[in-house]
Design an enzyme around this catalytic site. Sequence first.
Site, PDB file in Angstrom:
ATOM      1  N   SER A   1       3.410  -2.473  10.429  1.00 51.41           N
ATOM      2  CA  SER A   1       4.827  -2.498  10.652  1.00 51.41           C
ATOM      3  C   SER A   1       5.475  -3.749  10.207  1.00 51.41           C
ATOM      4  CB  SER A   1       5.101  -1.948  11.993  1.00 51.41           C
ATOM      5  OG  SER A   1       4.668  -0.860  12.308  1.00 51.41           O
TER       6      SER A   1
ATOM      7  N   HIS B   1      -9.551   0.641   4.887  1.00 50.07           N
ATOM      8  CA  HIS B   1      -8.202   0.901   5.594  1.00 50.07           C
ATOM      9  C   HIS B   1      -8.615   1.786   6.881  1.00 50.07           C
ATOM     10  CE1 HIS B   1      -4.340   1.856   6.546  1.00 50.07           C
ATOM     11  NE2 HIS B   1      -3.891   0.991   5.628  1.00 50.07           N
TER      12      HIS B   1
ATOM     13  N   ASN C   1       0.958  -1.062   0.033  1.00 50.02           N
ATOM     14  CA  ASN C   1       0.082   0.022  -0.173  1.00 50.02           C
ATOM     15  C   ASN C   1       0.913   1.278   0.140  1.00 50.02           C
ATOM     16  OD1 ASN C   1      -1.718   2.115   0.461  1.00 50.02           O
ATOM     17  ND2 ASN C   1      -2.272   1.061   2.609  1.00 50.02           N
ATOM     18  N   TRP C   2       1.051   1.722  -1.372  1.00 48.73           N
ATOM     19  CA  TRP C   2       1.761   3.023  -1.171  1.00 48.73           C
ATOM     20  C   TRP C   2       1.362   4.295  -0.677  1.00 48.73           C
ATOM     21  CZ3 TRP C   2       4.090   2.931  -7.026  1.00 48.73           C
ATOM     22  CH2 TRP C   2       4.897   1.699  -7.202  1.00 48.73           C
ATOM     23  N   LYS C   3       0.021   4.218  -0.228  1.00 45.12           N
ATOM     24  CA  LYS C   3      -0.540   5.317   0.371  1.00 45.12           C
ATOM     25  C   LYS C   3      -0.353   6.510  -0.609  1.00 45.12           C
ATOM     26  CE  LYS C   3       0.009   3.391   4.914  1.00 45.12           C
ATOM     27  NZ  LYS C   3      -0.081   3.417   6.169  1.00 45.12           N
TER      28      LYS C   3
ATOM     29  N   GLY D   1       2.485  -1.290   4.328  1.00 53.72           N
ATOM     30  CA  GLY D   1       2.701   0.193   3.994  1.00 53.72           C
ATOM     31  C   GLY D   1       4.035   0.590   3.814  1.00 53.72           C
ATOM     32  N   GLY D   2       4.807   1.166   4.521  1.00 49.26           N
ATOM     33  CA  GLY D   2       6.204   1.997   4.591  1.00 49.26           C
ATOM     34  C   GLY D   2       7.113   1.073   3.967  1.00 49.26           C
TER      35      GLY D   2
ATOM     36  N   GLY E   1       2.297   1.925  10.837  1.00 45.78           N
ATOM     37  CA  GLY E   1       3.267   2.949  10.660  1.00 45.78           C
ATOM     38  C   GLY E   1       3.752   3.475  12.032  1.00 45.78           C
TER      39      GLY E   1
ATOM     40  N   GLU F   1      -5.619  -5.776  10.485  1.00 44.45           N
ATOM     41  CA  GLU F   1      -4.263  -4.711  10.585  1.00 44.45           C
ATOM     42  C   GLU F   1      -4.688  -3.870  12.122  1.00 44.45           C
ATOM     43  OE1 GLU F   1      -2.355  -3.280   6.834  1.00 44.45           O
ATOM     44  OE2 GLU F   1      -4.309  -2.120   6.945  1.00 44.45           O
TER      45      GLU F   1
ATOM     46  N   GLU G   1      -7.021   4.023   7.826  1.00 41.69           N
ATOM     47  CA  GLU G   1      -6.791   5.525   7.929  1.00 41.69           C
ATOM     48  C   GLU G   1      -8.057   6.080   6.936  1.00 41.69           C
ATOM     49  OE1 GLU G   1      -3.043   5.181   5.813  1.00 41.69           O
ATOM     50  OE2 GLU G   1      -2.068   4.794   7.629  1.00 41.69           O
TER      51      GLU G   1
HETATM   52  C1  PEP Z   1      -0.824  -0.263   5.969  1.00 41.16           C
HETATM   53  O1  PEP Z   1      -1.031   1.044   5.937  1.00 41.16           O
HETATM   54  O2  PEP Z   1      -1.834  -0.911   5.481  1.00 41.16           O
HETATM   55  C2  PEP Z   1       0.182  -0.791   6.783  1.00 41.16           C
HETATM   56  C3  PEP Z   1       0.220  -1.871   7.318  1.00 41.16           C
HETATM   57  O3  PEP Z   1       1.280   0.226   7.106  1.00 41.16           O
HETATM   58  P1  PEP Z   1       2.810  -0.104   7.735  1.00 41.16           P
HETATM   59  O4  PEP Z   1       3.119  -1.481   7.243  1.00 41.16           O
HETATM   60  O5  PEP Z   1       3.498   1.219   7.340  1.00 41.16           O
HETATM   61  O6  PEP Z   1       2.361  -0.329   9.203  1.00 41.16           O
END
Ligand code: PEP
Length: 238
Positions: A198, A93, A8-10, A219-220, A166, A160, A95
Site C-alpha cells: 500500500s 510474491h 507490479n501491474w499484476k 502494486g495498485g 492491497g 512486503e 500472492e
Molecule cells: C504488491 O503487490 O507487491 C503490492 C505492494 O501491492 P499494493 O501496493 O497494491 O499493496
Amino acid sequence: MRQLIAGNWKMNGLLEASAALAGALRRGADGLDCDIVICPPATMLMTVAHVLVGSPVEIGGQDCHAKASGAHTGDVSAAMLRDAGARWVIVGHSERRADHGETSAQVRAKAIAAMAAGLTPIVCVGETEAQRVSGDALSVVGTQLAESLPEGFAGVVAYEPVWAIGTGKTATEDDVRAMHAHIRTCIGAGPRILYGGSVKASNAASLLAVPEVGGALVGGASLVVEDFLAIAKAANRG
Ligand code: PEP
C-alpha cells in the site's frame, strides 16, 4: 545507493491501455534520480519493451519457472522473459506463495534460474497479520530469507507484509525500520531492500526516508501514472 521504484501491474490491463501507460511513464520519467522498473503481465512484455526502447525505465516479469525449458504447461522461463526484453523478475510474491502454494525452496530455485538467465530477481518476503500479532514477524522473515536466497545472491529483497498488500494498511515507520535493519543483518551488505504494501503518493516520502529502505515495490498505485511518478519523485535522493 539509488533507490529502486518497481511497479507490479499484476494481472491487470490489456495491450492498448498498457502501452499507453508505459508511454506516459516514459514521458514522465525524464530526470528522475532513481531506478524504475515496471512488471507487466507476460503477454505485454514485448509491447511494453518496445514502447520503452531507449528509456531508463526497465521491465521485469512477475514470476518465472525454475527450469530453463521443458514440459511445464502455462509457465514462462527466465530466459523467455529476458528474450522478451525483461531485465528483472519478481519471485516469491505473497500472492504466488498463497495462490500457488510456492515454498521458499521453490522461490530459491527461481532466483537461481533468474540469475542464470541474466535477470535480477526481486525476492519477496513478509509475514501474515497473524504472525505479526503473535510477535513472530522477524523470525518468519528471517526463515524466509534463509530459505529463499541462494548462495551468491545478486538481486533485491522486497519486504512486503502480507496484510499490507492491497489493503490500504501500511506498516508503521518503526516497524519498517526494525524489519529492514533485521533483513540487513540477515543478508549482509549489498542488496537493496524494498518496502512494499500500500505505498502511495501520500506515504512514499516518509517510508522511503526510513534507513535501509532502498526503494519500493508498488502494486495498485503503479497502474496510475501520476501516482507512480509521484512515488518515484519521493525517491529522488540519490
Ligand atoms: C504488491 O503487490 O507487491 C503490492 C505492494 O501491492 P499494493 O501496493 O497494491 O499493496
